[in-house]
Design a protein around this motif. Structure first.
Motif, PDB file in Angstrom:
ATOM      1  N   GLN A  15      -7.424   5.532   6.949  1.00  0.00           N
ATOM      2  CA  GLN A  15      -6.459   4.624   6.325  1.00  0.00           C
ATOM      3  C   GLN A  15      -5.937   3.571   7.301  1.00  0.00           C
ATOM      4  OE1 GLN A  15      -3.015   6.755   4.955  1.00  0.00           O
ATOM      5  NE2 GLN A  15      -2.255   7.179   7.002  1.00  0.00           N
ATOM      6  N   ALA A  51      -5.499   5.382   0.746  1.00  0.00           N
ATOM      7  CA  ALA A  51      -5.899   6.732   0.348  1.00  0.00           C
ATOM      8  C   ALA A  51      -7.346   6.741  -0.113  1.00  0.00           C
ATOM      9  CB  ALA A  51      -4.974   7.228  -0.762  1.00  0.00           C
ATOM     10  N   GLY A  52      -7.810   5.606  -0.635  1.00  0.00           N
ATOM     11  CA  GLY A  52      -9.198   5.447  -1.029  1.00  0.00           C
ATOM     12  C   GLY A  52      -9.933   4.564  -0.038  1.00  0.00           C
ATOM     13  N   ASP A  73       0.854  -1.191   0.000  1.00  0.00           N
ATOM     14  CA  ASP A  73       0.000   0.000   0.000  1.00  0.00           C
ATOM     15  C   ASP A  73       0.889   1.240   0.000  1.00  0.00           C
ATOM     16  OD1 ASP A  73      -1.935   1.897   0.215  1.00  0.00           O
ATOM     17  OD2 ASP A  73      -2.593   1.333   2.229  1.00  0.00           O
ATOM     18  N   SER A  92      -3.130   0.903  -5.606  1.00  0.00           N
ATOM     19  CA  SER A  92      -2.294   1.917  -4.968  1.00  0.00           C
ATOM     20  C   SER A  92      -3.085   2.782  -3.997  1.00  0.00           C
ATOM     21  CB  SER A  92      -1.639   2.806  -6.031  1.00  0.00           C
ATOM     22  OG  SER A  92      -2.639   3.483  -6.793  1.00  0.00           O
ATOM     23  N   CYS A  93      -4.409   2.881  -4.211  1.00  0.00           N
ATOM     24  CA  CYS A  93      -5.255   3.669  -3.309  1.00  0.00           C
ATOM     25  C   CYS A  93      -6.115   2.789  -2.398  1.00  0.00           C
ATOM     26  CB  CYS A  93      -6.166   4.600  -4.106  1.00  0.00           C
ATOM     27  SG  CYS A  93      -5.309   5.963  -4.924  1.00  0.00           S
ATOM     28  N   HIS A  94      -6.549   1.657  -2.918  1.00  0.00           N
ATOM     29  CA  HIS A  94      -7.461   0.810  -2.150  1.00  0.00           C
ATOM     30  C   HIS A  94      -6.746  -0.329  -1.437  1.00  0.00           C
ATOM     31  CE1 HIS A  94     -10.995   2.836  -3.808  1.00  0.00           C
ATOM     32  NE2 HIS A  94     -10.415   2.770  -5.000  1.00  0.00           N
ATOM     33  N   MET A  99     -11.926  10.642  -5.904  1.00  0.00           N
ATOM     34  CA  MET A  99     -11.455   9.822  -7.017  1.00  0.00           C
ATOM     35  C   MET A  99     -11.848  10.474  -8.330  1.00  0.00           C
ATOM     36  SD  MET A  99     -12.521   5.909  -7.960  1.00  0.00           S
ATOM     37  CE  MET A  99     -12.129   5.222  -9.573  1.00  0.00           C
ATOM     38  N   ALA A 132       0.047   4.186  -0.772  1.00  0.00           N
ATOM     39  CA  ALA A 132      -0.685   5.409  -0.442  1.00  0.00           C
ATOM     40  C   ALA A 132      -0.741   5.653   1.058  1.00  0.00           C
ATOM     41  CB  ALA A 132      -2.109   5.333  -1.000  1.00  0.00           C
TER      42      ALA A 132
END
Length: 261
Positions: A168, A204-205, A75, A194-196, A229, A77
Motif C-alpha cells: 500500500q 487495500a487493493g 484513500d 476506497s480500495c484502489h 476482491m 483503506a
C-alpha cells in the motif's frame, strides 16, 4: 563521645544564635574530584554531543529513509503504522474494549492511568532504601509498565501484515488520471476508489495503472472478483461496465490516450 558498645554521637545539635548563609565550598578545595562547569564540564558535553550528532548524520546519509508514495487523503483503506516507540499504544487500540466505541478508553484513560501511576510511584513508596527488594511498590509498578510495553510492542510487530503495508505504500509511477472521465466516475460510484485509491495507485487493493489486461478481463474481475476482491461489488449496467473496463485498460498504456473521448 562514645557511650556503650557501638554507639557514637557526632556533631552538635545546638542551634547557633547567629545564622550563617549556607555557602557551598569552592571546587578548588577538592582537587581532582571537581571541575568548573564553564568551560571544562560544558566543553566535554559539547564534544560528546558533537560525536553522536556526526554519527547520526552519517547514518542518515548512508541509509536512506524508507519513503512511501505521496499521501492520498481520499484513500480511506490506507492503514498507517506509527513509529516503533508508539507501537504498544497502536496495539492497545486493537483490543475490543479499547477500540471502536471505547477508543477514548484505549487512547486516553488506560495510558493516562498507567503513566499517572508511574508518576505517583515515588509518593506511594517513600522508603529511604535504595535496594529494589526494599521498595516493592515502586519496583513492581515499573516492572509491570516495562513488561506491558514490551509485550504490546511485540504483539504489534508480530501481527502486522508487513507485505500488505509495503504494497500500500509502494511508490509507483505517477500517471495523469482524468477524474472527469465517465469511466472514472463509474469507478467512484461503485466504491472502487476506497480500495484502489483516488489516483488508482493502489491501497487495500492493487494499482490499476498499466495492468496490461484486455477490457474483457477487467470486466470479468469487476463482476466476479479476484483474490481478496469479492464478487458482486459492481452494481452498474452492462454499458457502464464496458466503459469502466475500457477506461482501466487504457490507464498507463503508451499506445492509449488514457482518457475517454
Amino acid at each position: 563521645m562514645h557511650r556503650g558498645k557501638g554507639m557514637k554521637f557526632v556533631g552538635d545539635s545546638r542551634v547557633p544564635a547567629e545564622r550563617k548563609p549556607n555557602i557551598p565550598k569552592d571546587y578548588s578545595e577538592y582537587p581532582g574530584k571537581t571541575e568548573a562547569f564553564w568551560p571544562n564540564f560544558l566543553l566535554k558535553e559539547w564534544l560528546v554531543g558533537s560525536v553522536f550528532l556526526i554519527g547520526f548524520l552519517s547514518l542518515t546519509i548512508a541509509h536512506q529513509s524508507p519513503l512511501e508514495r505521496v499521501a492520498d487523503p481520499t484513500d480511506t483503506a490506507y492503514i498507517p503504522l506509527p513509529d516503533w516507540y508508539f507501537l504498544f499504544l497502536y496495539q492497545l487500540l486493537k483490543y475490543e474494549f479499547a477500540a471502536g466505541p471505547y477508543t477514548v478508553i484505549g487512547a486516553m484513560v488506560m495510558p493516562g492511568l498507567a503513566f499517572g501511576a508511574l508518576l505517583l510511584a515515588p509518593f506511594l513508596d517513600r522508603g529511604p532504601d535504595r535496594r529494589p527488594a526494599k521498595r516493592p511498590i515502586a519496583v513492581g509498578m515499573m516492572l509491570l509498565g516495562v513488561a506491558a510495553t514490551i509485550f504490546l510492542t511485540w504483539e504489534s510487530v508480530a501481527t502486522h501484515d508487513w507485505e500488505a503495508a509495503a504494497q500500500q505504500g509502494k511508490i509507483v509511477e505517477e500517471v495523469p488520471i482524468d477524474v472527469e472521465a465517465e469511466g472514472y466516475k463509474i469507478l467512484e460510484a461503485n466504491t472502487c476508489l476506497s480500495c484502489h485509491g483516488a489516483q488508482l495507485t493502489g491501497g487495500a487493493g492493487p494499482s490499476l495503472i498499466g495492468l496490461g489486461m484486455t477490457p474483457e478481463e477487467i470486466a470479468d474481475i469487476a463482476v466476479n472478483g479476484q483474490g481478496d476482491m469479492p464478487g458482486g461489488i459492481f452494481k452498474g449496467t452492462d454499458e457502464e461496465l464496458q466503459k469502466l473496463a475500457e477506461f482501466v485498460a487504457n490507464i498507463g498504456n503508451e499506445d492509449a490516450e488514457g482518457t475517454e473521448e
